[in-house]
Design a protein around this motif. Structure first.
Motif, PDB file in Angstrom:
ATOM      1  N   ARG A   1      23.812  -5.869  39.970  1.00 29.09           N
ATOM      2  CA  ARG A   1      24.046  -4.505  40.473  1.00 29.09           C
ATOM      3  C   ARG A   1      24.010  -4.506  41.993  1.00 29.09           C
ATOM      4  N   PRO A   2      24.820  -3.626  42.600  1.00 21.36           N
ATOM      5  CA  PRO A   2      24.823  -3.554  44.070  1.00 21.36           C
ATOM      6  C   PRO A   2      23.587  -2.804  44.579  1.00 21.36           C
ATOM      7  N   THR A   3      23.082  -3.211  45.736  1.00 15.68           N
ATOM      8  CA  THR A   3      21.994  -2.510  46.422  1.00 15.68           C
ATOM      9  C   THR A   3      22.346  -2.419  47.906  1.00 15.68           C
ATOM     10  N   ASP A   4      21.486  -1.763  48.672  1.00 14.31           N
ATOM     11  CA  ASP A   4      21.724  -1.654  50.115  1.00 14.31           C
ATOM     12  C   ASP A   4      21.725  -3.012  50.800  1.00 14.31           C
ATOM     13  N   LYS A   5      21.107  -4.002  50.158  1.00 18.55           N
ATOM     14  CA  LYS A   5      21.022  -5.339  50.752  1.00 18.55           C
ATOM     15  C   LYS A   5      21.901  -6.347  50.032  1.00 18.55           C
ATOM     16  N   GLY A   6      22.886  -5.850  49.303  1.00 16.64           N
ATOM     17  CA  GLY A   6      23.797  -6.743  48.595  1.00 16.64           C
ATOM     18  C   GLY A   6      23.563  -6.716  47.097  1.00 16.64           C
ATOM     19  N   ASP A   7      24.271  -7.574  46.365  1.00 16.79           N
ATOM     20  CA  ASP A   7      24.154  -7.635  44.910  1.00 16.79           C
ATOM     21  C   ASP A   7      22.905  -8.415  44.507  1.00 16.79           C
ATOM     22  N   PHE A   8      22.181  -7.858  43.528  1.00 17.68           N
ATOM     23  CA  PHE A   8      20.987  -8.510  43.013  1.00 17.68           C
ATOM     24  C   PHE A   8      21.032  -8.534  41.491  1.00 17.68           C
ATOM     25  N   VAL A   9      20.237  -9.424  40.913  1.00 18.18           N
ATOM     26  CA  VAL A   9      20.092  -9.515  39.464  1.00 18.18           C
ATOM     27  C   VAL A   9      19.003  -8.539  39.016  1.00 18.18           C
ATOM     28  N   PHE A  10      19.282  -7.811  37.937  1.00 18.69           N
ATOM     29  CA  PHE A  10      18.316  -6.883  37.361  1.00 18.69           C
ATOM     30  C   PHE A  10      18.212  -7.128  35.865  1.00 18.69           C
ATOM     31  N   VAL A  11      17.083  -6.696  35.302  1.00 16.09           N
ATOM     32  CA  VAL A  11      16.939  -6.706  33.860  1.00 16.09           C
ATOM     33  C   VAL A  11      16.221  -5.425  33.450  1.00 16.09           C
ATOM     34  N   ASN A  12      16.694  -4.781  32.414  1.00 13.33           N
ATOM     35  CA  ASN A  12      16.013  -3.634  31.828  1.00 13.33           C
ATOM     36  C   ASN A  12      15.118  -4.158  30.711  1.00 13.33           C
ATOM     37  N   LYS A  13      13.832  -4.057  30.951  1.00 14.14           N
ATOM     38  CA  LYS A  13      12.876  -4.669  30.041  1.00 14.14           C
ATOM     39  C   LYS A  13      12.167  -3.600  29.220  1.00 14.14           C
ATOM     40  N   GLN A  14      12.133  -3.772  27.940  1.00 15.51           N
ATOM     41  CA  GLN A  14      11.434  -2.851  27.055  1.00 15.51           C
ATOM     42  C   GLN A  14       9.955  -3.255  26.991  1.00 15.51           C
ATOM     43  N   ILE A  15       9.093  -2.328  27.410  1.00 18.23           N
ATOM     44  CA  ILE A  15       7.657  -2.622  27.435  1.00 18.23           C
ATOM     45  C   ILE A  15       6.966  -1.760  26.398  1.00 18.23           C
ATOM     46  N   PRO A  16       6.426  -2.396  25.363  1.00 18.93           N
ATOM     47  CA  PRO A  16       5.764  -1.596  24.311  1.00 18.93           C
ATOM     48  C   PRO A  16       4.460  -0.986  24.820  1.00 18.93           C
ATOM     49  N   GLY A  17       4.131   0.206  24.345  1.00 25.77           N
ATOM     50  CA  GLY A  17       2.898   0.867  24.744  1.00 25.77           C
ATOM     51  C   GLY A  17       1.676   0.147  24.215  1.00 25.77           C
ATOM     52  N   ARG A  18       0.609   0.185  25.000  1.00 28.96           N
ATOM     53  CA  ARG A  18      -0.635  -0.480  24.612  1.00 28.96           C
ATOM     54  C   ARG A  18      -1.547   0.504  23.884  1.00 28.96           C
ATOM     55  N   PRO A  19      -2.388   0.024  23.008  1.00 32.79           N
ATOM     56  CA  PRO A  19      -3.363   0.910  22.344  1.00 32.79           C
ATOM     57  C   PRO A  19      -4.290   1.556  23.375  1.00 32.79           C
ATOM     58  N   ILE A  20      -4.641   2.795  23.142  1.00 35.00           N
ATOM     59  CA  ILE A  20      -5.479   3.532  24.090  1.00 35.00           C
ATOM     60  C   ILE A  20      -6.834   2.860  24.267  1.00 35.00           C
ATOM     61  N   ALA A  21      -7.343   2.232  23.218  1.00 36.73           N
ATOM     62  CA  ALA A  21      -8.647   1.574  23.312  1.00 36.73           C
ATOM     63  C   ALA A  21      -8.618   0.442  24.330  1.00 36.73           C
ATOM     64  N   ASP A  22      -7.514  -0.320  24.351  1.00 39.54           N
ATOM     65  CA  ASP A  22      -7.407  -1.431  25.299  1.00 39.54           C
ATOM     66  C   ASP A  22      -7.378  -0.919  26.737  1.00 39.54           C
ATOM     67  N   ILE A  23      -6.662   0.174  26.938  1.00 34.40           N
ATOM     68  CA  ILE A  23      -6.540   0.723  28.295  1.00 34.40           C
ATOM     69  C   ILE A  23      -7.888   1.244  28.781  1.00 34.40           C
ATOM     70  N   LEU A  24      -8.586   1.989  27.914  1.00 27.36           N
ATOM     71  CA  LEU A  24      -9.880   2.551  28.306  1.00 27.36           C
ATOM     72  C   LEU A  24     -10.907   1.452  28.573  1.00 27.36           C
ATOM     73  N   THR A  25     -10.836   0.376  27.825  1.00 24.75           N
ATOM     74  CA  THR A  25     -11.758  -0.737  28.040  1.00 24.75           C
ATOM     75  C   THR A  25     -11.600  -1.307  29.445  1.00 24.75           C
ATOM     76  N   GLU A  26     -10.371  -1.311  29.951  1.00 22.44           N
ATOM     77  CA  GLU A  26     -10.123  -1.790  31.312  1.00 22.44           C
ATOM     78  C   GLU A  26     -10.554  -0.768  32.365  1.00 22.44           C
ATOM     79  N   LEU A  27     -10.324   0.510  32.070  1.00 21.67           N
ATOM     80  CA  LEU A  27     -10.528   1.539  33.087  1.00 21.67           C
ATOM     81  C   LEU A  27     -11.993   1.917  33.296  1.00 21.67           C
ATOM     82  N   VAL A  28     -12.790   1.924  32.235  1.00 21.31           N
ATOM     83  CA  VAL A  28     -14.169   2.414  32.347  1.00 21.31           C
ATOM     84  C   VAL A  28     -14.966   1.683  33.434  1.00 21.31           C
ATOM     85  N   PRO A  29     -14.978   0.349  33.466  1.00 25.69           N
ATOM     86  CA  PRO A  29     -15.727  -0.316  34.546  1.00 25.69           C
ATOM     87  C   PRO A  29     -15.229   0.062  35.936  1.00 25.69           C
TER      88      PRO A  29
END
Length: 716
Positions: free
Chosen positions: A105-133
Motif C-alpha cells: 500500500r502507498p504511504t507518505d514515505k512510499g510503498d510499504f508492506v502491510f498485513v491485516n491480522k485477526q487478533i482473537p480476544g483474550r479471556p477477561i480473567a487473563d487480562i485482569l491477572t495482568e492489570l491488578v499488580p
C-alpha cells in the motif's frame, strides 16, 4: 456480564494517601480498561482506613476479536522481481501469516508492506491477572514505605488481597521479595465491632457483606453520615457547627463506622481567642467546634469528634478526647499570656534570626523592604499622612508574630495572632487589621483584604517576594513553583482589580527591581523584563480563566509583542481589565459586529504604511489637496469629529463614547473602500498612497485606544 472485585487490605492508611489513591484509581482504571478494549465497564472505587477496593461491573467474558493493521518493511526491500525477499518472509513469519496475506500500500514515505491480522480476544480473567499488580504498584503518594523485602513500595504493609470474578477467586498474588500475598475471598472488618473476618460470596455482594462487619465502604455514605450526625449533635447542644470541607474530607478516611461523640472542656478556656481554640480543634485534633449560632462568633465549651470505636462507649471516648483537648488548650493559654507580656514591636529583633531565603537574608531584612515598597505604593496612591503612617506601621509589624510562641506552635495562626496582639498593645484597628489582611487571600477560596492598609501591605509583601526570588533566577517552570510566585502575582492583580487601586505596576517593578539589583549586584534590566513578561502572562490567564474573556479579546487589549500595549497594561491594570470586560460585553450584545469590519480592514491596510501608533490628530498629517474623491474628504472630516470622542473616552475610561463614534464613522469609511466613490488605497502616486494609508492609520490609532482590532477574530 461478569463483575470483578479487587480489595487491597492494609494496615491503617494515612487519610491523605487514601484520598489521592481513590482519585488515581478512578482515573487510571477506566483508562487501563479502555486501552485493553474494555471501554464499557462501570468502575466504582472505594476506600476506608484499612482497604482500597474497586468493583468493576459490565465486563465481557472476553475481549472482542479485532483486526489490526500492521506495517512491515518497504515494498522495495520486501519484493524483488515480484518474488518475496528474506525481509518479506521474516515479516510474514513473525506475524504468523502466509506470504499471500501481505499487501502493498502507498504511504507518505512510499510503498510499504502491510498485513491485516485477526487478533482473537483474550479471556477477561487473563487480562485482569495482568492489570491488578499494575494498578496496585503504580499508585503514587508521599512517603511510600518498603513492604516485604523487595522493591515494591506502598503507603502501608499489604495484608490481604481479595480478587473475585463474579463468585470465583481469580488466582493471583502480589510478590515483594520473599513476602507474598495470595488472593482470596476473605476480608477483614471493623477492628472493634467485628474482629472476625468475613467471606465475600460474590463480587457484587462486597458493600453489603462489609456492612455486616460494621464497615461502611462507600466514601459518600460515610460523608453523609458524619455530616448528619455532626449537625444533630450541635442541635442537641443548642449550637451550630460548620462542616469544614477539609476536615470532613480527612475524617471520612479515618473511620469505617463513624459515630459522632460530644465532648466538653472548661469554660475558662473560652477566654482564649476563638481562632486559637478552633485551630487546636480542627487542624490538630480533627474535632468539630460548636458555636452558639450560625455567625460563628462565640464558641460553646463543647466539641464534636468522629469516633471509629464502639458507640456504646462514647462516654469513655469523650472523656479521653476532653483530656487531650484540655492539655492543648492549656498550652495555648500559656503561649497567649506569655506573648502578651511584651509589645509586638519588641519581637522585631528576633526576626533577624529567622531566614527568609538563604541568599536573601532574614525576615527582618524582608520587613525593611516591605516598608519601602509600601511607601512607594502609598506615594503613587497620593494618600494622606495618616493613611501613609498606618501603612508604614502595618508593614513594619506585619511579620512580628512569626516569632511569638503561639505562632511557633501553630503556624496557621500567623497574621491572626499578630492582629490580636497588636490590638492588645494599643495599635489602632487599621494597623492591626493590616497585619492579618496582608496574608489574604491565603488560597483560592479565601477572602481578599478589605482595608486599604491591608491591601497596600499585602501588595508590598508580594512584590518583594516576586522581585527577590526572580532576582535569584528561581523562576517557576512547569508545575514547579515552590515559592508560590504565580499565586502571589495573581493576588497582586486581583487585589488591584477588586479594590480599584490606581497603581502603576510597571513603575513599581522598575523601582523595586532596581533597588534589589543595586543591593544584590544583579542586572536590573533583565530582571525588569522577566517580571513584566511574567505579570503579562498572569494578567492574560486571569482575564481568560477568571473573567471569562475570549482569548482573542485578551490578545486585543494586551497585544502580541507590542511594547506600547505591554507598557499600557502594566501601567494601568484597571484600564486593561475594563477594556477587556467592555469588549466582551459588546461582543455579546452585537455592537462589536457593527464596527469590526471597518476597523479591522483599516488596521490591516494601515500596516502597509509607516504611521506610528500614537498619533490621533489628522490636521498636521493629512493633505486635503491630495484628495481625489469625495469619500476621502468625508473620511477626513469624520476623523476630525472622532478625535474629541476618542480623547474623552480615554480620559474618562468611557469606551462607549469611542465605540459610538466608531459606529458613526463606519458607513463613511465603507464608502471609502467600496462603491462608486471608493478609492484604490495603493495608488501609483506615492504621495496619494501615503495620504490614504495615513487616513487608515489614524482610524486604527483611534480604535487602538480601546483595542488592537487586528487581533480580534470575526464571529468567534
Amino acid at each position: 456480564m461478569p463483575a470483578f472485585l479487587l480489595e487491597v487490605g492494609t494496615e491503617e492508611l494515612p487519610a491523605g494517601f487514601l484520598s489521592d489513591a481513590i482519585v488515581q484509581w478512578r482515573s487510571r482504571i477506566p483508562q487501563s480498561l479502555k486501552t485493553h478494549n474494555l471501554p464499557e465497564a462501570v468502575v466504582e472505587v472505594y476506600g476506608t482506613p484499612r482497604r482500597l477496593a474497586v468493583l468493576i461491573t459490565g465486563l465481557p467474558s472476553q475481549q472482542a476479536d479485532r483486526e489490526e493493521e500492521i506495517k512491515g518493511p518497504p515494498a522495495q526491500a520486501a519484493f524483488k522481481d515480484g518474488q518475496p525477499t528474506k525481509a518479506a518472509i521474516g515479516f510474514a513469519t513473525k506475524q504468523g501469516v502466509d506470504i499471500s496475506a501481505l499487501e502493498i500500500r502507498p504511504t507518505d514515505k512510499g510503498d510499504f508492506v502491510f498485513v491485516n491480522k485477526q487478533i482473537p480476544g483474550r479471556p477477561i480473567a487473563d487480562i485482569l491477572t495482568e492489570l491488578v499488580p499494575q494498578w496496585v504498584w503504580n499508585l503514587e503518594g508521599k512517603r511510600l514505605m518498603r513492604w516485604g523485602h523487595g522493591d515494591g513500595r506502598f503507603s502501608r504493609p499489604i495484608r490481604t488481597l481479595v480478587t473475585l470474578l463474579d463468585g470465583e477467586i481469580l488466582p493471583l498474588q502480589l510478590e515483594n521479595g520473599a513476602k507474598v500475598v495470595k488472593s482470596d475471598r476473605i476480608s477483614r472488618t471493623h477492628r472493634v465491632l467485628h474482629p472476625e473476618p468475613v467471606s465475600i460470596s460474590h463480587a457484587t455482594e462486597y458493600v453489603k457483606t462489609l456492612a455486616s462487619g460494621y464497615v461502611n465502604v462507600p466514601t459518600e455514605n460515610r460523608a453523609e453520615i458524619i455530616t448528619n450526625q455532626v449537625k444533630a449533635a450541635a442541635e442537641k447542644l443548642g449550637g451550630y457547627t460548620p462542616i469544614y470541607p477539609d476536615l470532613l474530607a480527612e475524617v471520612i478516611n479515618l473511620v469505617e463506622y463513624p459515630t459522632a461523640v460530644i465532648g466538653q472542656f472548661e469554660e475558662e478556656f473560652l477566654n482564649l481567642p476563638k481562632e486559637v481554640i478552633t485551630e487546636v480543634m480542627v487542624s490538630h485534633q480533627r474535632y468539630f467546634p460548636v458555636f452558639k449560632n450560625a455567625d460563628c462568633q462565640e464558641l460553646l465549651p463543647n466539641f464534636i469528634t468522629i469516633s471509629n470505636g464502639d458507640p456504646a462507649k462514647s462516654d469513655i471516648i469523650a472523656v479521653g478526647n476532653a483530656r487531650v483537648i484540655r492539655a492543648r488548650l492549656a498550652d495555648g493559654r500559656f503561649f497567649y499570656e506569655a506573648d502578651l507580656a511584651k509589645p509586638l514591636e519588641s519581637y522585631l529583633p528576633q526576626l533577624e534570626k529567622v531566614t527568609f531565603q538563604e541568599d536573601l537574608g532574614s525576615v527582618r531584612a524582608k520587613v525593611e523592604r516591605i516598608v519601602k515598597n509600601a511607601e512607594k505604593i502609598a506615594t503613587q496612591l497620593q494618600l494622606n499622612p495618616d493613611q501613609t503612617q498606618n501603612i508604614q506601621r502595618g508593614a513594619l509589624l506585619c511579620k512580628a508574630d512569626l516569632v511569638t510562641q503561639m505562632v511557633y506552635e501553630f503556624p496557621e495562626l500567623q497574621g491572626i495572632m499578630g492582629q490580636k496582639y497588636a490590638l492588645a498593645n494599643g495599635e489602632n484597628s487599621e494597623v492591626s487589621t493590616a497585619i492579618f489582611e496582608h496574608y489574604l487571600p491565603r488560597n483560592a477560596d479565601d477572602i481578599f483584604p478589605q482595608t486599604l492598609t491591608g491591601q497596600v501591605v499585602g501588595l508590598a509583601d508580594r512584590l518583594d517576594t516576586l522581585v527577590s526570588i526572580f532576582g535569584l533566577g528561581l523562576i517557576p517552570t512547569g508545575s514547579s513553583d515552590p515559592f508560590a510566585l504565580r499565586r502571589a502575582a495573581n493576588a497582586i492583580v486581583n487585589i488591584t482589580w477588586l479594590a480599584n487601586l490606581q497603581i502603576n505596576l510597571s513603575t513599581l517593578l522598575e523601582q523595586i527591581a532596581t533597588d534589589f539589583a543595586t543591593t544584590f549586584n544583579k542586572d536590573a534590566k533583565s530582571l525588569i523584563k522577566t517580571l513584566q513578561e511574567f505579570f503579562l502572562q498572569r494578567i492574560r490567564t486571569l482575564l481568560q480563566d477568571e473573567k471569562q474573556i475570549d482569548y482573542d479579546l485578551v490578545n486585543a487589549v494586551l497585544g502580541e509583542n507590542d511594547p506600547e500595549y505591554t507598557e499600557r497594561a502594566l501601567a494601568d491594570l484597571l484600564d486593561v481589565r475594563d477594556r477587556a470586560l467592555y469588549l466582551q460585553q459588546i461582543r455579546k450584545d452585537g455592537t462589536l459586529d457593527k464596527i469590526y469590519e471597518t476597523v479591522n480592514r483599516s488596521t490591516r491596510l494601515a500596516a502597509q504604511g509607516n504611521l506610528d501608533f500614537q498619533t490621533l490628530e489628522p490636521q498636521s498629517l493629512i493633505n486635503p489637496e491630495l484628495f481625489q474623491k469625495k469619500s476621502e474628504s468625508a473620511f477626513y472630516n469624520a476623523l476630525l469629529e472622532l478625535v474629541p470622542q476618542t480623547q474623552a473616552a480615554q480620559q474618562n475610561r468611557d469606551y462607549q463614547l469611542l465605540v459610538t463614534a466608531l459606529a458613526k464613522i463606519a458607513p463613511t469609511v465603507g464608502k471609502f473602500f467600496d462603491g462608486e466613490d471608493s478609492v484604490l488605497v495603493m495608488d501609483a502616486n506615492p504621495d496619494i498612497k501615503q495620504n490614504r494609508l495615513n487616513l487608515l492609520g489614524l482610524l486604527r490609532n483611534n480604535a487602538r485606544v480601546l483595542a488592537d482590532f487586528g487581533a480580534i477574530v470575526k464571529n468567534l
